[in-house]
Design a protein around this motif. Sequence first.
Motif, PDB file in Angstrom:
ATOM      1  N   GLY A 112      44.465  13.891  65.499  1.00  0.00           N
ATOM      2  CA  GLY A 112      44.744  14.629  64.260  1.00  0.00           C
ATOM      3  C   GLY A 112      46.219  14.835  63.958  1.00  0.00           C
ATOM      4  O   GLY A 112      46.600  15.862  63.379  1.00  0.00           O
ATOM      5  N   LYS A 113      47.041  13.907  64.295  1.00  0.00           N
ATOM      6  CA  LYS A 113      48.491  14.066  64.057  1.00  0.00           C
ATOM      7  C   LYS A 113      48.814  14.040  62.551  1.00  0.00           C
ATOM      8  O   LYS A 113      49.773  14.648  62.118  1.00  0.00           O
ATOM      9  CB  LYS A 113      49.280  12.960  64.780  1.00  0.00           C
ATOM     10  CG  LYS A 113      49.169  13.059  66.307  1.00  0.00           C
ATOM     11  CD  LYS A 113      50.010  12.050  67.024  1.00  0.00           C
ATOM     12  CE  LYS A 113      49.433  10.650  67.011  1.00  0.00           C
ATOM     13  NZ  LYS A 113      48.202  10.479  67.822  1.00  0.00           N
ATOM     14  N   THR A 114      47.992  13.347  61.788  1.00  0.00           N
ATOM     15  CA  THR A 114      48.281  13.218  60.353  1.00  0.00           C
ATOM     16  C   THR A 114      48.336  14.591  59.674  1.00  0.00           C
ATOM     17  O   THR A 114      49.277  14.891  58.937  1.00  0.00           O
ATOM     18  CB  THR A 114      47.205  12.334  59.676  1.00  0.00           C
ATOM     19  OG1 THR A 114      46.965  11.207  60.507  1.00  0.00           O
ATOM     20  CG2 THR A 114      47.627  11.877  58.315  1.00  0.00           C
ATOM     21  N   LEU A 115      47.329  15.396  59.946  1.00  0.00           N
ATOM     22  CA  LEU A 115      47.326  16.727  59.317  1.00  0.00           C
ATOM     23  C   LEU A 115      48.447  17.596  59.880  1.00  0.00           C
ATOM     24  O   LEU A 115      48.941  18.486  59.191  1.00  0.00           O
ATOM     25  CB  LEU A 115      45.981  17.417  59.540  1.00  0.00           C
ATOM     26  CG  LEU A 115      44.827  16.976  58.640  1.00  0.00           C
ATOM     27  CD1 LEU A 115      43.599  17.835  58.898  1.00  0.00           C
ATOM     28  CD2 LEU A 115      45.212  17.063  57.167  1.00  0.00           C
ATOM     29  N   LEU A 132      58.307  10.486  60.401  1.00  0.00           N
ATOM     30  CA  LEU A 132      58.045   9.126  60.875  1.00  0.00           C
ATOM     31  C   LEU A 132      56.730   9.150  61.633  1.00  0.00           C
ATOM     32  O   LEU A 132      56.643   9.760  62.701  1.00  0.00           O
ATOM     33  CB  LEU A 132      59.146   8.619  61.804  1.00  0.00           C
ATOM     34  CG  LEU A 132      60.595   8.596  61.330  1.00  0.00           C
ATOM     35  CD1 LEU A 132      61.452   7.803  62.308  1.00  0.00           C
ATOM     36  CD2 LEU A 132      60.737   7.996  59.945  1.00  0.00           C
ATOM     37  N   ASP A 133      55.701   8.539  61.037  1.00  0.00           N
ATOM     38  CA  ASP A 133      54.441   8.423  61.773  1.00  0.00           C
ATOM     39  C   ASP A 133      54.540   7.157  62.614  1.00  0.00           C
ATOM     40  O   ASP A 133      55.152   6.178  62.172  1.00  0.00           O
ATOM     41  CB  ASP A 133      53.261   8.340  60.804  1.00  0.00           C
ATOM     42  CG  ASP A 133      51.931   8.591  61.510  1.00  0.00           C
ATOM     43  OD1 ASP A 133      51.955   9.083  62.655  1.00  0.00           O
ATOM     44  OD2 ASP A 133      50.880   8.286  60.921  1.00  0.00           O
ATOM     45  N   GLU A 134      53.945   7.166  63.784  1.00  0.00           N
ATOM     46  CA  GLU A 134      54.123   6.074  64.752  1.00  0.00           C
ATOM     47  C   GLU A 134      55.632   5.868  64.952  1.00  0.00           C
ATOM     48  O   GLU A 134      56.146   4.757  64.832  1.00  0.00           O
ATOM     49  CB  GLU A 134      53.450   4.786  64.273  1.00  0.00           C
ATOM     50  CG  GLU A 134      51.980   4.907  63.943  1.00  0.00           C
ATOM     51  CD  GLU A 134      51.106   5.268  65.151  1.00  0.00           C
ATOM     52  OE1 GLU A 134      51.510   4.963  66.288  1.00  0.00           O
ATOM     53  OE2 GLU A 134      50.052   5.881  64.954  1.00  0.00           O
ATOM     54  N   ALA A 135      56.287   6.969  65.234  1.00  0.00           N
ATOM     55  CA  ALA A 135      57.749   6.998  65.254  1.00  0.00           C
ATOM     56  C   ALA A 135      58.376   5.957  66.172  1.00  0.00           C
ATOM     57  O   ALA A 135      59.362   5.314  65.803  1.00  0.00           O
ATOM     58  CB  ALA A 135      58.227   8.383  65.657  1.00  0.00           C
ATOM     59  N   ARG A 148      47.989   0.209  65.140  1.00  0.00           N
ATOM     60  CA  ARG A 148      48.695   1.483  65.019  1.00  0.00           C
ATOM     61  C   ARG A 148      48.089   2.397  63.962  1.00  0.00           C
ATOM     62  O   ARG A 148      48.030   2.046  62.780  1.00  0.00           O
ATOM     63  CB  ARG A 148      50.155   1.229  64.639  1.00  0.00           C
ATOM     64  CG  ARG A 148      50.993   0.693  65.769  1.00  0.00           C
ATOM     65  CD  ARG A 148      51.570   1.831  66.574  1.00  0.00           C
ATOM     66  NE  ARG A 148      52.467   1.353  67.623  1.00  0.00           N
ATOM     67  CZ  ARG A 148      53.247   2.159  68.327  1.00  0.00           C
ATOM     68  NH1 ARG A 148      53.258   3.457  68.104  1.00  0.00           N
ATOM     69  NH2 ARG A 148      54.022   1.670  69.264  1.00  0.00           N
ATOM     70  N   GLY A 149      47.640   3.539  64.418  1.00  0.00           N
ATOM     71  CA  GLY A 149      47.306   4.650  63.523  1.00  0.00           C
ATOM     72  C   GLY A 149      46.052   4.544  62.680  1.00  0.00           C
ATOM     73  O   GLY A 149      45.598   5.547  62.154  1.00  0.00           O
ATOM     74  N   LEU A 150      45.497   3.348  62.512  1.00  0.00           N
ATOM     75  CA  LEU A 150      44.379   3.217  61.577  1.00  0.00           C
ATOM     76  C   LEU A 150      43.146   3.962  62.091  1.00  0.00           C
ATOM     77  O   LEU A 150      42.776   3.852  63.258  1.00  0.00           O
ATOM     78  CB  LEU A 150      44.059   1.738  61.306  1.00  0.00           C
ATOM     79  CG  LEU A 150      45.187   0.948  60.640  1.00  0.00           C
ATOM     80  CD1 LEU A 150      44.722  -0.450  60.270  1.00  0.00           C
ATOM     81  CD2 LEU A 150      45.718   1.668  59.409  1.00  0.00           C
TER      82      LEU A 150
HETATM   83 MG    MG Z   1      48.104   8.753  63.247  1.00  0.00          MG
END
Ligand code: MG
Length: 814
Positions: A100-103, A203-206, A359-361
């Motif tokens: 849940g990093k997006t939120l 930065l997501d997936e920094a 990554r991230g999907l």
């Molecule tokens: Mg993510």
Amino acid sequence: MKQDGKEQKKQGRSGKKLQLYKPRKKKSVEEDAAIQYLQAQYDKINPAEIKSFKDFPLSQKTLKGLRENNYVTPTEIQRQAIGYALQGKDILGAAKTGSGKTLAFLIPILENLFCKKWTRLDGVGALVISPTRELAYQIYEALRKVGHLHDFSAGLIIGGQNLKFERKRMDQINILICTPGRLLQHMDENPLFDCSHLQILVLDEADRCLDMGFETTMNAIIENLPSERQTLLFSATQTKSVKDLARLSLSFPTYIAPHEQAETVTPELLQQSYIICEIDEKIGILWSFIKNHLKQKVIVFMATCKQVKYTYELFCKLRPGISLLALYGTLHQEKRERIYNEFCRKSNVVLFATDLASRGLDFPRVNWVIQMDCPEDVETYIHRAGRTARGFTGKGEGLLMLLPHEEKLVEDLQKSKIPINKIQVDPSKVVAPQRKIESLLSDSTELKQSAQRAFVSYLKSVFLMKNKEIFNVQLLDTDAYARSLGLIVPPYIKFLKKYQYAQKRQSEENENSDAIEKLKAKTMSDEGSDQSEAEEEPAVELEKKLKKKKKKESLIKFDFHNDADSDEEDFLQVKRVDVDPGDEPLEEVQTSSKKKAKPLTKAAVAKKLLKKKIKVNTTVKFTEEGEAMEDEKRDVKSELAKQFVNENVGGIDIEKAKEVLQEEDKFDKIRFREKVKAKHKEQKRKLKNKKKEEEGEKDDFGSQSESDGPDLSWLPDPDKVYGKKDGSDESGGSEEGSGPEASDHEDNESAGSGDESDVDQKFHRPSKRKLVESRGIPQASVTPRKLKKVQDVAASLSVSEAEALAMQLLQAKR
Ligand code: MG
Ligand code: ADP
């Protein structure tokens, strides 16, 4: 939340009424008071006390947005990070995949801008950078869901979209979600882009955004951003590199890693296993796996785009009985979007993908992640495997296929707290459709070429990997690999051969330099003696030779990098830099080769010709004796033409040339007529000669010598019979017409005519005469016998009798 960019366009198409800009609401006094209250609460946030999102001092709009999407209890990273983020601290967030990093960064963005009463007139307030387009799209969708009650406008700026469309709306965007390349493009080219008031950078997936692949782009972006801002970095494999943090001007970020003490770095509900197999067994194992998991959602990761493309094409033709999809970087953007959405939607489906999808999907309900090719490093493994077992309750399984010499990676994985077990493949369950693959390839050259490209691209990717302990092309059974792909003849591996050649040169060079060193050392030791100068010479020469070889070497390296087959994937290019940092820069070599081959201009050619005094466009013809003949072109009659030939030195004046040709045409006509006249005269002469001979034979008077000339007085004047053919145009012509065609009208043999001249006319018909003459048959012999008889009889009859006879003959003929 208003949407800009692509989403607005989409909704516009679907017919929904769009309100681009809501009228700015007057912020009520209550709202101001609410903001003040919320901000006052920020310092009191204690992550340990947070049980639900309501416990955070969040705006009603955000809370409602979260509730609507069933986000009630924050995840660990959300619980720990949101508080600090609201306080305005820079954050370095590290948490497992799917945690849940997006939120954890979207909520602080919404709250930050809300509290600052951000309006569309204020421009870009928040910037979220993602390494891939699909991830950017996913973040944008998540923002739309939870933030739709706010008045900010959000924009998705990714490559492959309509740049013009994005450009116009750039100044209206408050929250910008983008990929690095496209962002920099707007920064460089779009005057409407202004981020001087930026409040938050995410930065997501920094770690991926900051790695070598995006290094220059990211540096340029960061340069354009105001230094007074809040920065949030999130990833499952977070960077702790001081260098990276310094690039972002982060001196004391708050490090939040809720799972640092956890037993595993991968999701708890993710079951991971690996198998050891030979390179040629991979396709068969994958095929058998898919056939045994037809009711599952599977992602298969491969090293390169071309492998994904080929495997997808091949498996589609083999028809496993489950939906197949392929996602890789070289696909068109629209297709990428369609495939992404299709895979999200479907449940029984296999997706072949490159690390683009690693990554991230957040694909929902993925059951299996198969890593068909060894991941580059532990981080890549974690991200790939992390596409399953996501969220609170998500379960999933991961299978890693390793070649025997790649098993070393497992040690690294286990050291990094990744629980992975070795399993055995039951060989009885593996069915490789080898024959079918081969026959499919023999039927389709396209598929065969695709297989060849997949083969080369895989070897190249292995070759370019940094970790040489695990990735070693020399250890690969390339022939067996080619066969497993259906290729009976393994493709020629050009890049590898070139590399081996370059390496051989390198070792030779090293040997030579050793020899020079030895010679030099010897020279030094002999210093002072008379021999020293003589000794120095071979060393110098050897050094020269070495330099020459070095030059060649650099060209070989250049060729290798410039290989036409090179894979366009970003991640490969990155590694390429790593492989041999000592390589000469590409541009230098290119410019040096350019210098050598100076382009030959037309002007330069003309100059050369002038120097040598060569007259262009002239032809000299020679007689058999070797004497130069006069130029035919100069053999002209008209005054105009003579003048033209003498004056004309170069170029073509078409109008003038036309006039000259018309003038010359008059003389040409006269010449032609003269030639025809002469020809006819010759023909007549021959004919008369023959007649004479015939007469001589008939009378048995012996032969008359040709020189005496035949007596032709008895013959009718041909000019009177045919009219004047030659030059008749000028003299007015005869009754029968003037051209050779005129004689063709006399087709019918007028049998009843006793007139001698008439008979003669028959013999003068050019067509028949020509035929006879050409065969060498005397004309008398071809005179119809019937005709002769008629002539004899007709002479002894009266006119009326002759008429009656003629009528009879005519009737008989009919
Ligand atoms: Mg993510
Ligand atoms: P990460 O970025 O850490 O890999 P994501 O942000 O993509 O993870 O979230 C993974 C999944 O968890 C998503 O489907 C998301 O909707 C869900 N999720 C996130 N936060 C919560 C929450 N608080 N409650 C329930 N589900 C959540």
